[in-house]
Design a protein around this motif. Structure first.
Motif, mmCIF file in Angstrom:
data_model
loop_
_atom_site.group_PDB
_atom_site.id
_atom_site.type_symbol
_atom_site.label_atom_id
_atom_site.label_comp_id
_atom_site.label_asym_id
_atom_site.label_seq_id
_atom_site.Cartn_x
_atom_site.Cartn_y
_atom_site.Cartn_z
ATOM 1 N N GLN A 71 2.399 62.128 -5.912
ATOM 2 C CA GLN A 71 3.796 61.711 -5.827
ATOM 3 C C GLN A 71 3.921 60.339 -5.147
ATOM 4 O O GLN A 71 4.725 59.507 -5.574
ATOM 5 N N ILE A 72 3.130 60.120 -4.127
ATOM 6 C CA ILE A 72 3.144 58.805 -3.469
ATOM 7 C C ILE A 72 2.658 57.727 -4.439
ATOM 8 O O ILE A 72 3.245 56.642 -4.531
ATOM 9 N N ILE A 73 1.591 58.018 -5.168
ATOM 10 C CA ILE A 73 1.063 57.038 -6.126
ATOM 11 C C ILE A 73 2.109 56.718 -7.190
ATOM 12 O O ILE A 73 2.365 55.551 -7.510
ATOM 13 N N LEU A 74 2.738 57.759 -7.757
ATOM 14 C CA LEU A 74 3.761 57.532 -8.782
ATOM 15 C C LEU A 74 4.930 56.726 -8.222
ATOM 16 O O LEU A 74 5.455 55.822 -8.889
ATOM 17 N N PHE A 75 5.339 57.051 -6.984
ATOM 18 C CA PHE A 75 6.440 56.301 -6.377
ATOM 19 C C PHE A 75 6.079 54.832 -6.194
ATOM 20 O O PHE A 75 6.863 53.936 -6.526
ATOM 21 N N LEU A 76 4.883 54.565 -5.652
ATOM 22 C CA LEU A 76 4.496 53.181 -5.393
ATOM 23 C C LEU A 76 4.363 52.387 -6.692
ATOM 24 O O LEU A 76 4.787 51.229 -6.763
ATOM 25 N N VAL A 77 3.795 53.008 -7.720
ATOM 26 C CA VAL A 77 3.665 52.310 -9.007
ATOM 27 C C VAL A 77 5.051 52.036 -9.583
ATOM 28 O O VAL A 77 5.321 50.943 -10.099
ATOM 29 N N TRP A 78 5.954 53.020 -9.490
ATOM 30 C CA TRP A 78 7.326 52.829 -9.972
ATOM 31 C C TRP A 78 8.036 51.742 -9.152
ATOM 32 O O TRP A 78 8.728 50.888 -9.707
ATOM 33 N N HIS A 79 7.854 51.789 -7.855
ATOM 34 C CA HIS A 79 8.519 50.829 -6.967
ATOM 35 C C HIS A 79 8.045 49.401 -7.239
ATOM 36 O O HIS A 79 8.850 48.459 -7.232
ATOM 37 N N LEU A 80 6.759 49.256 -7.518
ATOM 38 C CA LEU A 80 6.201 47.915 -7.709
ATOM 39 C C LEU A 80 6.290 47.432 -9.152
ATOM 40 O O LEU A 80 6.456 46.236 -9.393
ATOM 41 N N GLY A 85 5.006 49.717 -15.202
ATOM 42 C CA GLY A 85 3.880 50.040 -14.332
ATOM 43 C C GLY A 85 3.424 51.478 -14.498
ATOM 44 O O GLY A 85 2.214 51.759 -14.553
ATOM 45 N N VAL A 86 4.370 52.407 -14.589
ATOM 46 C CA VAL A 86 4.015 53.824 -14.747
ATOM 47 C C VAL A 86 3.341 54.059 -16.095
ATOM 48 O O VAL A 86 2.347 54.793 -16.186
ATOM 49 N N ILE A 87 3.849 53.429 -17.140
ATOM 50 C CA ILE A 87 3.243 53.608 -18.462
ATOM 51 C C ILE A 87 1.849 52.986 -18.502
ATOM 52 O O ILE A 87 0.931 53.537 -19.127
ATOM 53 N N LEU A 88 1.662 51.865 -17.819
ATOM 54 C CA LEU A 88 0.314 51.282 -17.736
ATOM 55 C C LEU A 88 -0.626 52.190 -16.953
ATOM 56 O O LEU A 88 -1.809 52.320 -17.311
#
Length: 580
Positions: A71-80, A85-88
């Motif tokens: 969840q932290i990884i998904l949040f950070l990728v979404w945030h950045l 970013g999430v699809i990549l």
């Protein structure tokens, strides 16, 4: 040179197929509460302890702590990086899975490339942006490393030790990314242990003692997480949980659809095992374990796909007849390239059809996020609609947008909410009596429905009886969502100002002007359709209904103007082409 060229061509085929297959919009309901949970954990530096999202669970324990790291990884990728970013990230994970499968047989690239494309296409429905993505890549890595361990020479103790260390590290990572799903790694390791026991035929081997210790370490790794024993308790709750009957991915697919898609993998895996007979216990036991799991729940089909593909490629690598065919092929560059091209294009066409079937209904092809609830949530905020909300779908998105100001009724975490809660919420879809019971218990002030998901159910769930309830009024409508408001002092002004007096979701969905519509209602219906057509995203369905209204009123110029607007906004939709 021929072998190198073949490998490059095969890898490029797989790379292109994976990148294209993964280029679909974020559309999963649960993605949104996952990234909001990741944001909370990231900013508070602590696991969530009490439920933060639903007022129906206020003060109760929050159970979904086992996915904290993903969840932290998904949040950070979404945030950045946002949706792109999430699809990549999704694409990189699937590329890693494809690379791991290819690594089992780079020699026979003319077979391994199309088989890998086939596997990715069959697993495509599981590649949603949730913690299970990390399970898929770690599962595949575990399986491929286990096969690599079994294929090492008996004297290569250093490589064996390195693989075992890697498995232990991955298990610790896995349990923090997706909790009890890491049990799959232990099942793979157990099959590896028993295969080596069968091969060595003695318990006294130093290797078996080391394997036994690593096995204990893998079991203890389930506790190496901030949630501790919560990973075990969550798995136990899943085994005894009745809410899985309400969740599509936890149910098996109809046998006909299952056999249509996966028969080829069963045949390839069993056929390659029968032809090669290498590490038969490991291959057969894991194939059966994950095959049985694939018939218990749809979400486990992906694990079977990866296991069956890895087994097939590994067995083919050791098959002398396949090696002979490959050696003959490499002497004819044109023939080898032609066979690779034919098989890869065939697998690619299958992948194309699977992708279209998944993305076309909601126009998900490309990058971005599918957010059908966006405008409805905007409406709630813009007009300060407050109080207790009822919702069934997209609660996670509402939490993502309006946490903590707008607690939801339900956000999709079935285990947390329990069977009785979900049963009553679903029964209220068609029963006015059950709805009234829930309304009295929770004191609803407004309700948000994703009606487009249930257009094959008549009457529309919840809407069927709310539309005839004088205490409730439809105040917002678009192509996907409907918002109903109860006439209470809290929202009385919005109730009077925004209520639709003629238009209904059923009318908008069908695109048909009712025969019994009164003449004085025609102008009202026109104004209401224009209102939602002029919203931030417009309304395709409103264009169709308005065009039909003008046709019924013998107003060809007005109808032509509406059709022209449709062609400008949605030139490729089949209804636009059909009408044109």
């Amino acid at each position: 040179m021929t072998v190198k060229i073949l490998r490059i061509i095969g890898i490029l085929f797989v790379f292109a197929a994976v990148v294209w297959l993964c280029a679909f919009k974020i559309a999963d309901f649960d993605f949104w509460w996952h990234i909001k949970a990741g944001e909370i954990v990231w900013k508070t530096h602590a696991l969530i302890s009490t439920d933060p999202f639903a007022y129906t669970r206020a003060g109760l324990p929050y159970l979904a702590t086992h996915e904290w790291l993903s969840q932290i990884i998904l949040f950070l990728v979404w945030h950045l990086g946002g949706a792109t970013g999430v699809i990549l990230l999704r694409t990189l994970i699937v590329l890693a899975i494809a690379a791991l499968l290819l690594s089992r047989n780079m020699r026979d690239i003319w077979l391994s490339a199309p088989l890998t494309i086939l596997a990715v296409a069959l697993a495509l429905p599981g590649f949603v942006d949730r913690p299970q993505l990390f399970t898929f890549v770690l599962f595949t890595a575990f399986f491929v490393l286990a096969l690599g361990y079994l294929n090492l020479a008996d004297g290569d103790t250093r490589s064996r030790r390195n693989i075992l260390i890697a498995l232990l590290v991955m298990e610790i990572l896995w349990v923090n990314l997706h909790g009890g799903a890491a049990l799959m790694g232990i099942l793979i390791f157990a099959a590896l242990f028993l295969q080596r026991l069968i091969t060595l035929r003695t318990f006294r081997s130093p290797e078996l003692r080391l394997l036994f210790l690593i096995g204990i370490g893998l079991c203890l790794a389930l506790l190496v997480s901030p949630s501790g024993t919560g990973n075990i308790s969550y798995i136990l709750s899943l085994l005894n949980d009745r809410t899985v009957i309400f969740i599509h991915e936890w149910a098996p697919r109809p046998l006909g659809l299952y056999l249509r898609d996966l028969t080829i993998l069963w045949l390839l895996a069993l056929g390659s095992i029968a032809a090669t007979r290498r590490h038969v216990f490991f291959a057969v036991s894991t194939l059966l374990i994950f095959g049985v799991l694939s018939r218990i729940a749809f979400r486990h089909e992906m694990l079977f796909v990866f296991a069956a593909t890895a087994i097939t490629l590994d067995q083919l690598w050791w098959n002398p007849r396949v090696r002979e065919w490959t050696d003959q092929l490499v002497h004819s560059r044109e023939l080898a390239a032609g066979i690779l091209l034919i098989l890869s294009v065939g697998a690619g066409l299958f992948a194309f059809q699977k992708s279209k079937a998944m993305t076309d209904p909601w126009e998900l092809r490309g990058y971005g996020a599918f957010e059908p609830a966006k405008n409805a949530v905007d409406f709630l905020g813009q007009h300060d609609i407050t109080g207790r909300m009822f919702n069934y779908d997209w609660g996670g998105y509402i939490s993502y947008r309006d946490y903590p100001e707008r607690p939801v009724f339900y956000d999709g975490r079935n285990v947390d909410f329990g069977y009785d809660f979900m049963r009553s919420a679903l029964d209220a879809a068609q029963s006015p009596e059950v709805w009234k019971t829930l309304e009295d218990r929770y004191g609803f002030h407004y309700a948000v429905f994703y009606y487009d998901l249930f257009t094959d159910i008549l009457p529309f769930p919840y809407i069927g009886h709310l539309g005839t309830n004088p205490q409730w009024a439809l105040v917002y409508l678009d192509d996907w969502m409907a918002v109903y408001l109860k006439d209470t002092p809290l929202n009385h002004a919005a109730f009077d100002q925004y209520r639709f007096r003629v238009l209904t979701p059923e009318m908008l969905e069908s695109g048909i002007v009712p025969d019994q519509i009164a003449p004085e209602e025609v102008a009202v219906l026109e104004r209401e359709l224009l209102r939602i057509m002029n919203g931030s995203e417009g309304s395709f369905k409103a264009h169709i209904l308005l065009a039909n209204l003008y046709e019924a009123g013998n107003l060809p110029q007005d109808r032509a103007a509406v059709l022209q607007s449709m062609q400008k906004r949605w030139p490729q939709r089949y209804r636009t082409l059909e009408i044109r």
